[in-house]
Design an enzyme around this catalytic site. Structure first.
Site, PDB file in Angstrom:
ATOM      1  N   TYR A 174       0.662  -1.035  -0.020  1.00 30.12           N
ATOM      2  CA  TYR A 174       0.188  -0.080   0.049  1.00 30.12           C
ATOM      3  C   TYR A 174       0.706   1.275  -0.002  1.00 30.12           C
ATOM      4  O   TYR A 174       1.818   1.401  -0.854  1.00 30.12           O
ATOM      5  CB  TYR A 174      -0.830  -0.083   1.063  1.00 30.12           C
ATOM      6  CG  TYR A 174      -2.185   0.887   1.243  1.00 30.12           C
ATOM      7  CD1 TYR A 174      -2.943   0.849  -0.285  1.00 30.12           C
ATOM      8  CD2 TYR A 174      -2.246   1.813   2.129  1.00 30.12           C
ATOM      9  CE1 TYR A 174      -3.944   1.840  -0.219  1.00 30.12           C
ATOM     10  CE2 TYR A 174      -3.352   2.703   1.999  1.00 30.12           C
ATOM     11  CZ  TYR A 174      -4.257   2.633   0.639  1.00 30.12           C
ATOM     12  OH  TYR A 174      -5.237   3.636   0.647  1.00 30.12           O
TER      13      TYR A 174
ATOM     14  N   LYS B 297     -20.863 -19.472  -8.747  1.00 30.29           N
ATOM     15  CA  LYS B 297     -20.286 -19.563 -10.188  1.00 30.29           C
ATOM     16  C   LYS B 297     -18.744 -19.259  -9.983  1.00 30.29           C
ATOM     17  O   LYS B 297     -17.918 -19.673 -10.590  1.00 30.29           O
ATOM     18  CB  LYS B 297     -20.977 -18.594 -10.819  1.00 30.29           C
ATOM     19  CG  LYS B 297     -20.554 -18.773 -12.356  1.00 30.29           C
ATOM     20  CD  LYS B 297     -21.490 -19.520 -13.173  1.00 30.29           C
ATOM     21  CE  LYS B 297     -21.261 -19.272 -14.652  1.00 30.29           C
ATOM     22  NZ  LYS B 297     -22.420 -20.187 -15.266  1.00 30.29           N
TER      23      LYS B 297
END
Length: 751
Positions: A37, A92
């Protein structure tokens, strides 16, 4: 509990749902966080700002698919809305990850209108490498997909339309081959005219079915020219009405070669099936209840009916999971701008071809040991077949490159190897050996050659160019089994009972006469025991290597090659070596199968063997001799042996690899312990070769690592023999036999 209760418990269990986010880079230190970060993340941001394609280099975009739905047409549930569809979309995502290692964000949009849906999805293009549209009702799904494909520069794929088309198309190719019909001459009737049916009809036309030989029906009957002229049909279904006379479903089915059901359950009768052409093909795919049941369709005719459904409890399930994960895998890996018709056709043909191949044992076991062999009851591969990934994805990638929609070019051979590596480190490691074997195949004798597994292994070895297999066993039984298995090859067979064994019997007698073996006993051994026959065969140079032991205990299978072939000139002992592969590392373990309580000298020789085995896999060995103490912390006879073995190795000028011990197992494999506490150790990193102090520890250790540590095991590889011989374990699968045969070929090349 019933299925519903079990499913609710499954989803509710902590943490709720089925998916989570995992980090792919270290985040253990302040430095790691600075890179992940602020402030380090600014560097890749600037790169992407200068060149947007660098997002594929510095972010997860290239392996990230958005599964997007508004929940307006969820299979079996209808229009349940965006929120209620979330479990399906998470599912899915599970399938994408499980079968093709693709990451997914599921996106549920509370949009009913086409415009708002399209705008929302198009705005997410910077996030994803591809979009999978799911469970969107017709006719909106057609417009949504078309507009998104036009606007977005990444693949957009509506699985409900194209997935069923591709999978059933693969089944159609194989079914027609079985019944001997030409795709350009068949008549096809459709029960249903929704999104999936229209897409299937278009796709069958791409495969070669003439457009005018496709008849579609909806709830009001045949899609006719009359209905089209009256404006009664959707724009997407209308092309299939051109020139068609009015009629009912029964009229469309009469005389048809193929019936495709994508409508509702129970609307097709046995009488309709009887009205079809000879040896009809029936794809009854309504879920959960097909247009006509499997048993009913089969019983309707005296001739052959090839039947497929959308259900898992009958043969030939048309399951979309055979398509979308692998199609997206290939599309993402070439950075395709779309998934076009050529890519879909390539996927269907690859699936059809795979169904004709011998099925791995692990797949057969996953489906309850039911027979899986190309024919009327097996026209499609199973989703759990790991080969689907590296057959379909390369075919799709190749078609993308051929059609000009790929932004990256791939070497397909190298790409297949990358895909295999995604399925586990063991495949990546074995690929090294398999490629070496294929470069110069050798003649490998297979004991117990009349066993089904040995025959199937021989087929794969020959088919893939890994070895020249020779099956040792009953000739008639091998011939019959080869035919029963549907394997298209003519194996070389040596039947010890019918062969001229005089020379082999003489040689065995000469080798064992001072061990009490008479000439008659020698003749009996080579004619009745394929392990003895194969051992003499290898010892005499009539074969380059031997695999045996599939139907025998390890000691009884090991005895003949030890007695006949013996150890190498520079070896006094043999050792059993296992390669254990984890997600990010490889460990070689010895001795796990041969030496009961080795001396210090034997441990030193075993160390040489395990190092040589590691090198055959292109691994630079770092060897640790294990104990329950570290570098003399405990003094007794047991800890002294590995310590003495290390001294022998350190004094041996032929040792050109780092080795140390005695040490505890965690000291050997945990870098921080080794470096911080025992910085004097000879190992420059965690050990990748572990030498156990005795057979008991070795066998227990490797099995715990395999079963609890989740390691894949390859072996046992027999090291130290004068000729390449490996003893298979009872219960080994065909892939294990093939792997060990490849190792034997590489051994023979080095010989």
């Amino acid at each position: 509990m019933g299925l519903d209760e079990d499913a609710l418990d499954y989803h509710e269990r902590e943490p709720p749902g089925k998916v989570a986010i995992a980090t792919t880079k270290p985040t253990n230190t302040q430095r790691d966080l600075s890179l992940a970060y602020s402030p380090g993340v600014a560097a890749p941001c600037r790169k992407i700002d200068a060149d947007e394609t660098d997002a594929y280099k510095y972010t997860a975009k290239g392996n990230l698919v958005g599964v997007v739905s508004n929940g307006s047409a969820v299979l079996g549930l209808g229009d349940i809305g965006a929120q209620a569809s979330k479990p399906v979309m998470e599912g899915k995502g599970v399938l994408f990850k499980r079968f093709a290692d693709i990451d997914v964000f599921d996106i549920e949009l509370a949009h009913d209108g086409v415009d708002a849906f399209v705008e929302s999805v198009a705005a997410m293009e910077p996030t994803f490498g591809g979009i999978n549209l799911e469970d969107i009702k017709a006719p909106e799904c057609f417009a949504i997909e078309e507009r998104l494909r036009d606007r977005m520069d990444i693949p957009v794929f509506h699985d409900d339309q194209h997935g069923t088309a591709i999978i059933s198309g693969a089944g159609l190719i194989n079914a027609l081959d079985i019944v001997g019909k030409d795709i350009e001459e068949i008549e096809v009737a459709f029960s249903g005219a929704g999104a999936a049916a229209v897409s299937c009809a278009k796709f069958y036309a791409s495969l070669g079915v003439p457009h005018e030989q496709i008849t579609m029906c909806d709830i009001d009957g045949v899609l006719s020219q009359e209905r089209a002229d009256a404006g009664d049909l959707s724009p997407h279904a209308e092309p299939f009405a051109q020139g068609v006379e009015p009629g009912e479903l029964a009229d469309a089915i009469e005389g048809a070669d193929v019936l495709v059901g994508l409508s509702v359950g129970g609307i097709v009768s046995q009488e309709m099936i009887r009205s079809m052409a000879d040896e009809p093909i029936v794809f009854s795919m309504a879920n959960p209840d097909p247009e006509i049941g499997y048993e009913e369709a089969k019983a309707a005719r005296d001739d052959q009916v090839i039947m497929a459904t959308g259900r898992s409890d009958y043969p030939n399930m048309v399951n979309n999971v055979l398509g979308f994960p692998f199609i997206f895998r290939g599309a993402l890996d070439v950075r395709a701008t779309e998934i076009n018709e050529g890519m879909k056709v390539a996927a269907a043909k690859a699936l059809a071809e795979l169904a004709r191949e011998d099925v791995p044992d692990q797949v057969v076991k996953a489906y309850g040991d039911q027979p899986l062999q190309f024919g009327p009851e097996y026209i499609l591969p199973k989703p759990l077949d790991p080969r689907v990934l590296f057959e379909v994805a390369p075919a799709v990638a190749d078609a993308a490159m051929e059609s000009g929609v790929a932004r990256e070019s791939l070497d397909l051979a190298a790409y297949r190897e990358r895909l295999e590596a995604r399925l586990g480190k063991s495949r990546e490691m074995m690929r090294v050996v398999l490629n070496k074997a294929k470069s110069d195949p050798k003649r490998v004798a297979l004991g117990e050659g009349d066993d089904e597994k040995m025959i199937r292994a021989a087929y794969q070895l020959q088919d893939q160019g890994i070895a020249e297999p020779v099956l040792l066993g009953d000739r008639d039984e091998i011939t019959d089994l080869t035919g029963d298995l549907g394997l298209d090859f003519d194996p070389e067979v040596v039947d010890p009972e019918e062969a001229d064994n005089e020379a082999y019997a003489d040689r065995l007698h000469d080798l064992r006469k001072r061990k009490g073996v008479t000439r008659r006993e020698a003749a009996d051994l080579v004619s009745r025991d394929s392990a003895y026959y194969g051992s003499v065969m290898v010892e005499q140079g009539d074969a380059d290597a031997l695999l045996t032991g599939l139907t025998h205990s390890h000691p009884s299978a090991l005895r003949p090659p030890l007695q006949v072939v013996g150890t190498a000139p520079d070896a006094e002992y043999v050792a059993g070596v296992y390669m254990l592969t984890f997600a990010n590392r490889v460990i070689f373990c010895a001795d796990a199968t041969v030496n009961l309580d080795p001396t210090a000298e034997q441990l030193a020789e075993i160390t040489h063997h395990v190092a040589e085995t590691a090198r055959s896999f292109d691994v630079d060995p770092r060897v640790a001799l294990l104990s329950y103490s570290d570098f003399g912390s405990v003094e007794n006879e047991g800890t002294a042996k590995p310590r003495e073995a290390v001294e022998l190795l350190h004094d041996d000028p032929s040792v050109d690899f780092p080795v140390d011990g005695e040490m505890q197992a965690d000291t050997a494999v945990v870098e921080d312990i080794l470096a911080d506490t025992y910085g004097f150790a000879e190992l420059e990193g965690p050990a990748n070769c572990l030498v156990f102090p005795n057979l008991e520890a070795g066998n227990i250790g490797y099995k715990l690592l395999q079963r609890l540590g989740g390691a894949d095991a390859i072996g046992p590889m027999l090291a130290g023999m004068d000729e390449p011989v490996h003893v298979i374990q009872r219960g080994d699968e065909v892939k294990d036999i093939v792997n060990l045969a490849a190792v034997a070929v590489v051994d023979a090349q080095e010989e």
